[in-house]
Design a protein around this motif. Sequence first.
Motif, PDB file in Angstrom:
ATOM      1  N   LEU A 175       9.065   9.686  19.683  1.00 11.04           N
ATOM      2  CA  LEU A 175       8.112   8.665  19.301  1.00 11.04           C
ATOM      3  C   LEU A 175       7.584   9.005  17.916  1.00 11.04           C
ATOM      4  CD1 LEU A 175       6.096   8.239  22.620  1.00 11.04           C
ATOM      5  CD2 LEU A 175       7.819   6.703  21.693  1.00 11.04           C
ATOM      6  N   LYS A 176       7.477   8.003  17.084  1.00 12.99           N
ATOM      7  CA  LYS A 176       7.026   8.196  15.714  1.00 12.99           C
ATOM      8  C   LYS A 176       5.597   7.686  15.585  1.00 12.99           C
ATOM      9  CE  LYS A 176       8.187   6.869  10.944  1.00 12.99           C
ATOM     10  NZ  LYS A 176       9.123   6.063  10.110  1.00 12.99           N
ATOM     11  N   PHE A 177       4.731   8.504  15.012  1.00 12.92           N
ATOM     12  CA  PHE A 177       3.348   8.125  14.789  1.00 12.92           C
ATOM     13  C   PHE A 177       3.028   8.259  13.307  1.00 12.92           C
ATOM     14  CE2 PHE A 177       3.566   9.110  19.206  1.00 12.92           C
ATOM     15  CZ  PHE A 177       2.656   8.267  19.825  1.00 12.92           C
ATOM     16  N   VAL A 178       2.279   7.290  12.791  1.00  7.94           N
ATOM     17  CA  VAL A 178       1.998   7.229  11.357  1.00  7.94           C
ATOM     18  C   VAL A 178       0.490   7.283  11.115  1.00  7.94           C
ATOM     19  CG1 VAL A 178       2.172   5.773   9.295  1.00  7.94           C
ATOM     20  CG2 VAL A 178       4.092   5.904  10.890  1.00  7.94           C
ATOM     21  N   PHE A 190       0.838  -1.195   0.000  1.00  7.75           N
ATOM     22  CA  PHE A 190       0.000   0.000   0.000  1.00  7.75           C
ATOM     23  C   PHE A 190       0.874   1.246   0.000  1.00  7.75           C
ATOM     24  CE2 PHE A 190      -2.698  -3.055   2.526  1.00  7.75           C
ATOM     25  CZ  PHE A 190      -3.549  -3.352   1.476  1.00  7.75           C
ATOM     26  N   LYS A 191       0.382   2.299  -0.646  1.00  7.70           N
ATOM     27  CA  LYS A 191       1.136   3.553  -0.751  1.00  7.70           C
ATOM     28  C   LYS A 191       0.607   4.566   0.261  1.00  7.70           C
ATOM     29  CE  LYS A 191       2.061   7.378  -3.930  1.00  7.70           C
ATOM     30  NZ  LYS A 191       1.760   7.944  -5.271  1.00  7.70           N
ATOM     31  N   PRO A 192       1.416   4.932   1.274  1.00  9.89           N
ATOM     32  CA  PRO A 192       0.960   5.923   2.257  1.00  9.89           C
ATOM     33  C   PRO A 192       0.825   7.300   1.623  1.00  9.89           C
ATOM     34  CG  PRO A 192       3.279   5.423   2.606  1.00  9.89           C
ATOM     35  CD  PRO A 192       2.787   4.458   1.562  1.00  9.89           C
ATOM     36  N   LEU A 193      -0.082   8.107   2.159  1.00  5.94           N
ATOM     37  CA  LEU A 193      -0.360   9.421   1.580  1.00  5.94           C
ATOM     38  C   LEU A 193       0.161  10.581   2.418  1.00  5.94           C
ATOM     39  CD1 LEU A 193      -3.998   8.926   0.236  1.00  5.94           C
ATOM     40  CD2 LEU A 193      -1.887   9.044  -1.083  1.00  5.94           C
ATOM     41  N   LEU A 194       0.437  10.363   3.705  1.00  7.79           N
ATOM     42  CA  LEU A 194       0.860  11.460   4.571  1.00  7.79           C
ATOM     43  C   LEU A 194       2.141  11.107   5.321  1.00  7.79           C
ATOM     44  CD1 LEU A 194      -2.551  12.620   6.083  1.00  7.79           C
ATOM     45  CD2 LEU A 194      -1.279  13.650   4.207  1.00  7.79           C
ATOM     46  N   SER A 195       2.865  12.125   5.727  1.00  8.49           N
ATOM     47  CA  SER A 195       4.119  11.944   6.454  1.00  8.49           C
ATOM     48  C   SER A 195       3.854  11.595   7.914  1.00  8.49           C
ATOM     49  CB  SER A 195       4.965  13.228   6.390  1.00  8.49           C
ATOM     50  OG  SER A 195       5.239  13.567   5.048  1.00  8.49           O
ATOM     51  N   PRO A 196       4.810  10.934   8.581  1.00  3.92           N
ATOM     52  CA  PRO A 196       4.644  10.611  10.007  1.00  3.92           C
ATOM     53  C   PRO A 196       4.776  11.848  10.885  1.00  3.92           C
ATOM     54  CG  PRO A 196       6.810   9.940   9.247  1.00  3.92           C
ATOM     55  CD  PRO A 196       6.060  10.377   8.031  1.00  3.92           C
ATOM     56  N   HIS A 202       0.885  16.261  23.109  1.00  2.00           N
ATOM     57  CA  HIS A 202      -0.242  15.467  22.673  1.00  2.00           C
ATOM     58  C   HIS A 202      -0.152  15.221  21.171  1.00  2.00           C
ATOM     59  CE1 HIS A 202      -3.016  16.733  26.240  1.00  2.00           C
ATOM     60  NE2 HIS A 202      -1.786  16.448  26.617  1.00  2.00           N
ATOM     61  N   LEU A 203      -0.789  14.134  20.751  1.00  7.91           N
ATOM     62  CA  LEU A 203      -0.938  13.926  19.326  1.00  7.91           C
ATOM     63  C   LEU A 203      -1.794  15.037  18.745  1.00  7.91           C
ATOM     64  CD1 LEU A 203      -1.660  10.106  18.989  1.00  7.91           C
ATOM     65  CD2 LEU A 203       0.348  11.333  18.186  1.00  7.91           C
ATOM     66  N   PRO A 204      -1.512  15.461  17.527  1.00  8.07           N
ATOM     67  CA  PRO A 204      -2.391  16.463  16.904  1.00  8.07           C
ATOM     68  C   PRO A 204      -3.758  15.848  16.641  1.00  8.07           C
ATOM     69  CG  PRO A 204      -0.827  15.603  15.311  1.00  8.07           C
ATOM     70  CD  PRO A 204      -0.412  15.061  16.642  1.00  8.07           C
ATOM     71  N   ARG A 205      -4.802  16.506  17.064  1.00  5.23           N
ATOM     72  CA  ARG A 205      -6.152  15.996  16.829  1.00  5.23           C
ATOM     73  C   ARG A 205      -7.123  17.161  16.813  1.00  5.23           C
ATOM     74  NH1 ARG A 205      -9.364  15.273  21.495  1.00  5.23           N
ATOM     75  NH2 ARG A 205      -8.315  15.801  23.432  1.00  5.23           N
ATOM     76  N   SER A 206      -8.218  16.965  16.106  1.00 11.53           N
ATOM     77  CA  SER A 206      -9.245  18.001  16.049  1.00 11.53           C
ATOM     78  C   SER A 206      -9.957  18.091  17.394  1.00 11.53           C
ATOM     79  CB  SER A 206     -10.251  17.688  14.937  1.00 11.53           C
ATOM     80  OG  SER A 206     -10.824  16.416  15.140  1.00 11.53           O
ATOM     81  N   MET A 232     -11.790   6.451  11.270  1.00 13.13           N
ATOM     82  CA  MET A 232     -10.551   5.671  11.347  1.00 13.13           C
ATOM     83  C   MET A 232      -9.420   6.365  10.608  1.00 13.13           C
ATOM     84  SD  MET A 232      -9.300   2.803  12.547  1.00 13.13           S
ATOM     85  CE  MET A 232      -7.873   1.740  12.272  1.00 13.13           C
ATOM     86  N   GLY A 233      -9.756   7.142   9.598  1.00 13.47           N
ATOM     87  CA  GLY A 233      -8.727   7.864   8.857  1.00 13.47           C
ATOM     88  C   GLY A 233      -8.064   8.962   9.665  1.00 13.47           C
ATOM     89  N   ASP A 234      -8.721   9.409  10.740  1.00 19.65           N
ATOM     90  CA  ASP A 234      -8.177  10.471  11.582  1.00 19.65           C
ATOM     91  C   ASP A 234      -7.544   9.874  12.837  1.00 19.65           C
ATOM     92  OD1 ASP A 234      -7.530  12.981  12.480  1.00 19.65           O
ATOM     93  OD2 ASP A 234      -9.520  13.398  13.297  1.00 19.65           O
ATOM     94  N   THR A 235      -6.674   8.899  12.646  1.00 16.52           N
ATOM     95  CA  THR A 235      -5.991   8.247  13.764  1.00 16.52           C
ATOM     96  C   THR A 235      -4.480   8.258  13.527  1.00 16.52           C
ATOM     97  OG1 THR A 235      -6.252   6.069  12.700  1.00 16.52           O
ATOM     98  CG2 THR A 235      -7.944   6.721  14.291  1.00 16.52           C
ATOM     99  N   TRP A 236      -3.754   7.859  14.562  1.00 19.37           N
ATOM    100  CA  TRP A 236      -2.285   7.783  14.501  1.00 19.37           C
ATOM    101  C   TRP A 236      -1.833   6.459  15.112  1.00 19.37           C
ATOM    102  CZ3 TRP A 236       0.499  11.785  12.314  1.00 19.37           C
ATOM    103  CH2 TRP A 236      -0.161  13.004  12.153  1.00 19.37           C
ATOM    104  N   PHE A 237      -0.943   5.755  14.431  1.00 21.90           N
ATOM    105  CA  PHE A 237      -0.420   4.496  14.941  1.00 21.90           C
ATOM    106  C   PHE A 237       1.025   4.685  15.404  1.00 21.90           C
ATOM    107  CE2 PHE A 237      -4.048   2.991  12.719  1.00 21.90           C
ATOM    108  CZ  PHE A 237      -4.351   1.727  13.201  1.00 21.90           C
ATOM    109  N   PRO A 238       1.333   4.346  16.672  1.00 20.00           N
ATOM    110  CA  PRO A 238       2.725   4.439  17.136  1.00 20.00           C
ATOM    111  C   PRO A 238       3.553   3.317  16.521  1.00 20.00           C
ATOM    112  CG  PRO A 238       1.358   3.467  18.836  1.00 20.00           C
ATOM    113  CD  PRO A 238       0.424   3.869  17.725  1.00 20.00           C
ATOM    114  N   VAL A 239       4.754   3.645  16.078  1.00 23.64           N
ATOM    115  CA  VAL A 239       5.643   2.649  15.469  1.00 23.64           C
ATOM    116  C   VAL A 239       7.009   2.717  16.157  1.00 23.64           C
ATOM    117  CG1 VAL A 239       4.408   2.676  13.276  1.00 23.64           C
ATOM    118  CG2 VAL A 239       6.277   4.275  13.626  1.00 23.64           C
ATOM    119  N   VAL A 240       8.002   2.073  15.585  1.00 23.83           N
ATOM    120  CA  VAL A 240       9.311   1.955  16.209  1.00 23.83           C
ATOM    121  C   VAL A 240       9.881   3.323  16.558  1.00 23.83           C
ATOM    122  CG1 VAL A 240      11.700   1.250  15.807  1.00 23.83           C
ATOM    123  CG2 VAL A 240       9.830  -0.250  15.132  1.00 23.83           C
TER     124      VAL A 240
END
Length: 304
Positions: free
Chosen positions: A263-266, A4-10, A25-29, A245-253
């Motif tokens: 911390l990196k969020f995608v 899959f091709k991601p569309l936005l930067s982490p 905090h994570l950026p959120r509306s 679900m599109g307005d979420t962030w997943f923590p990664v390595v």
Amino acid sequence: MTAFKPLLSPFYIPKEPTNSRGISHLPRSRPSISVAIRDNFTLSTWLLLGGILQGLAVMLFGIYALIPTILILLYRTTDHLLMAANVTRNRYMDDVVRTKFSAQAPDANGAFGKELASESIVIFHLGARSNHPFGLLAPGFSEVNRRVVAMNREMSSDPVKYGLLGTSTWLKQDDPANNEIMGIYYLRDYDALHRFAHGSIHVEAMRWWAEIVKDHPHITIYHETYIVPKGKWENIYINSKLTGMGDTWFPVVEEGNGEDDVLKFVRPIVHARHPALRSASRRLAMNQLEGNEKGENELYDRTW
């Protein structure tokens, strides 16, 4: 099959506190207070209030009191006509992702492979309603709001600990005055939600509610929890702002070391021009239904 091709930067946040409330905090509306106030009254109530204020202004300033109203309406009408005619920038299109996309879970390194709905998720609904003539201004309701805001702040200040991926806030539209508000929480697992539910802030809120509930029967609170297994969820968005679900962030390595740890969020959204994302049955890997969707391929391609 291609990945899959991601569309936005982490997004990166420092592990050390950057403000008085803890780590960034994570950026959120954020829910709009003005919208809640606006929807707490019916349209006729707002028109009547406006009529009274306009009448008082005319009594004080005569016909000149109409000048601000006329100028504001003229400006807004002209502004929207120019946007509709593509003469000026359409502000309503700001932040719209102008393509078809889907939300998929990244792997531990933040990359998107080929597996659909590769993680289980928890969807948690938390709602409150005022069944009172004063609506959101009813006794006790402001305290409900204050405690919910405190819980949201606690969860978003440490999204890894509490498994928080993202939130959305919704107003129910079934009644003339929309006094029911619901928060939708996307979480990584139930253990994290359970851990938060037994933390100090939520437990204290439960104690407060137990003390006042008998004297405040006009206040409704409720929650719903849905545990969705891996591979059993799907979504698609077309020319949409980030939502659900599109307005979420997943923590990664984590990246960096020592004092520079971050911390990196995608973002989970990926380009939907992928064979596995062409229909709901494919996004759910329900191959037995694909025979009923032969005509959808052409329609799918026409929506780009």
